[in-house]
Design a protein around this motif. Structure first.
Motif, PDB file in Angstrom:
ATOM      1  N   GLU A  41      -2.773 -46.595  28.375  1.00 26.88           N
ATOM      2  CA  GLU A  41      -2.194 -47.234  29.576  1.00 26.88           C
ATOM      3  C   GLU A  41      -1.128 -46.352  30.237  1.00 26.88           C
ATOM      4  O   GLU A  41      -0.848 -46.492  31.433  1.00 26.88           O
ATOM      5  CB  GLU A  41      -1.516 -48.581  29.241  1.00 26.88           C
ATOM      6  CG  GLU A  41      -2.336 -49.540  28.411  1.00 26.88           C
ATOM      7  CD  GLU A  41      -2.212 -49.259  26.925  1.00 26.88           C
ATOM      8  OE1 GLU A  41      -1.221 -49.699  26.331  1.00 26.88           O
ATOM      9  OE2 GLU A  41      -3.093 -48.590  26.342  1.00 26.88           O
ATOM     10  N   ASP A  42      -0.544 -45.435  29.458  1.00 28.91           N
ATOM     11  CA  ASP A  42       0.526 -44.601  30.016  1.00 28.91           C
ATOM     12  C   ASP A  42      -0.004 -43.374  30.753  1.00 28.91           C
ATOM     13  O   ASP A  42       0.717 -42.783  31.556  1.00 28.91           O
ATOM     14  CB  ASP A  42       1.468 -44.111  28.897  1.00 28.91           C
ATOM     15  CG  ASP A  42       2.237 -45.257  28.269  1.00 28.91           C
ATOM     16  OD1 ASP A  42       2.367 -46.317  28.934  1.00 28.91           O
ATOM     17  OD2 ASP A  42       2.699 -45.104  27.124  1.00 28.91           O
ATOM     18  N   ALA A  48      -0.949 -45.910  35.903  1.00 28.93           N
ATOM     19  CA  ALA A  48      -0.110 -44.834  35.344  1.00 28.93           C
ATOM     20  C   ALA A  48       0.066 -43.725  36.375  1.00 28.93           C
ATOM     21  O   ALA A  48       1.164 -43.173  36.542  1.00 28.93           O
ATOM     22  CB  ALA A  48      -0.749 -44.280  34.064  1.00 28.93           C
ATOM     23  N   TRP A  49      -1.033 -43.407  37.088  1.00 32.92           N
ATOM     24  CA  TRP A  49      -0.946 -42.349  38.105  1.00 32.92           C
ATOM     25  C   TRP A  49       0.020 -42.748  39.215  1.00 32.92           C
ATOM     26  O   TRP A  49       0.824 -41.930  39.670  1.00 32.92           O
ATOM     27  CB  TRP A  49      -2.342 -42.049  38.677  1.00 32.92           C
ATOM     28  CG  TRP A  49      -2.312 -41.046  39.780  1.00 32.92           C
ATOM     29  CD1 TRP A  49      -2.450 -41.304  41.118  1.00 32.92           C
ATOM     30  CD2 TRP A  49      -2.064 -39.641  39.669  1.00 32.92           C
ATOM     31  NE1 TRP A  49      -2.317 -40.145  41.835  1.00 32.92           N
ATOM     32  CE2 TRP A  49      -2.087 -39.112  40.967  1.00 32.92           C
ATOM     33  CE3 TRP A  49      -1.832 -38.792  38.587  1.00 32.92           C
ATOM     34  CZ2 TRP A  49      -1.886 -37.760  41.229  1.00 32.92           C
ATOM     35  CZ3 TRP A  49      -1.639 -37.442  38.846  1.00 32.92           C
ATOM     36  CH2 TRP A  49      -1.662 -36.945  40.146  1.00 32.92           C
ATOM     37  N   ALA A  55       3.789 -37.725  34.156  1.00 30.83           N
ATOM     38  CA  ALA A  55       3.366 -38.014  32.781  1.00 30.83           C
ATOM     39  C   ALA A  55       1.859 -37.825  32.643  1.00 30.83           C
ATOM     40  O   ALA A  55       1.373 -37.303  31.633  1.00 30.83           O
ATOM     41  CB  ALA A  55       3.756 -39.444  32.392  1.00 30.83           C
ATOM     42  N   VAL A  56       1.101 -38.239  33.675  1.00 31.51           N
ATOM     43  CA  VAL A  56      -0.356 -38.076  33.631  1.00 31.51           C
ATOM     44  C   VAL A  56      -0.709 -36.586  33.590  1.00 31.51           C
ATOM     45  O   VAL A  56      -1.519 -36.145  32.764  1.00 31.51           O
ATOM     46  CB  VAL A  56      -1.011 -38.773  34.847  1.00 31.51           C
ATOM     47  CG1 VAL A  56      -2.506 -38.473  34.899  1.00 31.51           C
ATOM     48  CG2 VAL A  56      -0.763 -40.279  34.779  1.00 31.51           C
ATOM     49  N   TYR A 140       0.043 -27.313  33.977  1.00 26.16           N
ATOM     50  CA  TYR A 140       1.231 -27.474  34.804  1.00 26.16           C
ATOM     51  C   TYR A 140       2.460 -27.799  33.954  1.00 26.16           C
ATOM     52  O   TYR A 140       2.414 -28.686  33.102  1.00 26.16           O
ATOM     53  CB  TYR A 140       1.016 -28.579  35.837  1.00 26.16           C
ATOM     54  CG  TYR A 140      -0.097 -28.278  36.821  1.00 26.16           C
ATOM     55  CD1 TYR A 140       0.042 -27.240  37.741  1.00 26.16           C
ATOM     56  CD2 TYR A 140      -1.276 -29.017  36.823  1.00 26.16           C
ATOM     57  CE1 TYR A 140      -0.978 -26.948  38.639  1.00 26.16           C
ATOM     58  CE2 TYR A 140      -2.294 -28.728  37.718  1.00 26.16           C
ATOM     59  CZ  TYR A 140      -2.136 -27.696  38.626  1.00 26.16           C
ATOM     60  OH  TYR A 140      -3.142 -27.409  39.514  1.00 26.16           O
ATOM     61  N   ALA A 141       3.553 -27.098  34.234  1.00 29.72           N
ATOM     62  CA  ALA A 141       4.804 -27.373  33.512  1.00 29.72           C
ATOM     63  C   ALA A 141       5.593 -28.478  34.215  1.00 29.72           C
ATOM     64  O   ALA A 141       6.419 -29.152  33.597  1.00 29.72           O
ATOM     65  CB  ALA A 141       5.658 -26.107  33.430  1.00 29.72           C
ATOM     66  N   SER A 142       5.365 -28.657  35.530  1.00 28.69           N
ATOM     67  CA  SER A 142       6.045 -29.753  36.235  1.00 28.69           C
ATOM     68  C   SER A 142       5.196 -30.164  37.428  1.00 28.69           C
ATOM     69  O   SER A 142       4.305 -29.430  37.879  1.00 28.69           O
ATOM     70  CB  SER A 142       7.438 -29.317  36.713  1.00 28.69           C
ATOM     71  OG  SER A 142       7.328 -28.664  37.966  1.00 28.69           O
ATOM     72  N   LEU A 143       5.519 -31.322  37.977  1.00 30.45           N
ATOM     73  CA  LEU A 143       4.750 -31.869  39.106  1.00 30.45           C
ATOM     74  C   LEU A 143       4.880 -30.982  40.347  1.00 30.45           C
ATOM     75  O   LEU A 143       3.963 -30.936  41.176  1.00 30.45           O
ATOM     76  CB  LEU A 143       5.263 -33.290  39.406  1.00 30.45           C
ATOM     77  CG  LEU A 143       4.349 -34.220  40.199  1.00 30.45           C
ATOM     78  CD1 LEU A 143       2.971 -34.362  39.539  1.00 30.45           C
ATOM     79  CD2 LEU A 143       5.019 -35.589  40.343  1.00 30.45           C
ATOM     80  N   ASP A 144       5.980 -30.258  40.463  1.00 30.88           N
ATOM     81  CA  ASP A 144       6.187 -29.383  41.631  1.00 30.88           C
ATOM     82  C   ASP A 144       5.110 -28.302  41.738  1.00 30.88           C
ATOM     83  O   ASP A 144       4.852 -27.782  42.826  1.00 30.88           O
ATOM     84  CB  ASP A 144       7.549 -28.674  41.548  1.00 30.88           C
ATOM     85  CG  ASP A 144       8.681 -29.680  41.535  1.00 30.88           C
ATOM     86  OD1 ASP A 144       8.455 -30.799  42.029  1.00 30.88           O
ATOM     87  OD2 ASP A 144       9.771 -29.347  41.015  1.00 30.88           O
TER      88      ASP A 144
END
Ligand code: NAD
Length: 242
Positions: A41-42, A48-49, A55-56, A140-144
């Protein structure tokens, strides 16, 4: 035990997380419905998205990193051999449908392949704007770092989240309707609609074989249940006649 395949047979194979277990990729039911230590669920739902895309992406980036290190095992290779034996002789009597999002089947050499739950190595627009999924192996290390579609939508993993419609269902239904042998490997029979495929094949009168170390939830719908690891059972399991 071996399974004879006659010139009249059409074979539909369904695989699940169990076929990649011997390649070192964790299954989903191994630890009480967690996948690699995460709650589904996470990280595997549209909610979650919406709530936490970082987190996804962290989850699927970790799956990509693990997937790159994994190699096809003898079970993946045995299915390639079967496909070559059937499709080279008669222009297409074999279809492999996988619930897995890893690319071990295609890296082993499978060609006639459907990824009904999507592919780790692709991303697509979160807005479903009509743009095709794009190849994307990035960790990916971050969403950016995550790119955007031409329409402005953020790229999401090309994965069918729980609650979304699996891919290519029309073709899957057509192929099951005309198969004479269904082989199901390494799936617990708990994720739908894939867990229903054996019932559809039973309705059509096909032989139905399950291979895995434990009986799946839908075991009673099979004509044969072979208890064992896929990498040990599948090599040499099929005897292609004619
Ligand atoms: P599941 O985790 O619910 O069930 C795994 C099954 O594999 C179990 O029945 C287990 O007995 C069996 N298994 C374990 N080791 C095996 C082996 N060596 N040989 C054969 N079978 C073995 O998996 P599922 O039914 O595929 O459902 C999980 C969902 O999660 C799927 O929708 C899939 O998309 C996703 N998932 C994908 C991957 C991947 O791409 N590798 C991994 C985990 C989960």
């Amino acid at each position: 035990m071996t399974i004879p395949i006659s010139p009249a047979d059409r074979v539909f194979v369904l695989t699940g997380a169990g076929i990649s277990a011997e390649s070192g990729l964790p299954t989903f039911r191994d630890s009480d419905g967690l996948w690699a230590g995460y709650r589904i669920e996470d990280v595997c739902t549209p909610e979650a998205w919406q709530r936490d895309p970082a987190a996804v992406w962290a989850f699927y980036s970790a799956r990509r990193a693990a997937g790159k290190k994994a190699q096809p095992n003898p079970a993946h290779l045995a299915l390639v051999e079967l496909e070559r034996a059937l499709n080279l002789r008669d222009g297409g009597r074999f279809l492999l449908c996988t619930q897995n999002v890893d690319d071990l089947h295609e890296r082993a050499g499978s060609v006639n392949l459907i990824h009904m739950h999507g592919e780790l190595a692709k991303s697509r627009c979160e807005r479903e704007c009509g743009a095709e999924p794009v190849e994307d192996h990035a960790v990916y290390a971050s969403l950016d770092e995550v790119g955007r579609c031409a329409c402005g939508g953020r790229l999401r993993p090309h994965i069918v989240f729980f609650g979304e419609m699996p891919l290519e269902m029309d073709r899957i239904q057509r192929e099951i309707a005309r198969c004479t042998l269904m082989v199901v490997v390494g799936t617990s029979g708990s994720v739908y609609p894939a867990a229903n495929f054996v019932h559809w094949a039973r309705f059509e009168g096909a032989r139905r074989v399950y291979i895995g170390p434990e009986r799946p939830l839908n075991a009673d719908a099979f004509t044969h249940v072979v208890e064992g690891k896929a990498g040990q059972v599948l090599p040499g399991f099929f005897h292609v006649e004619g």
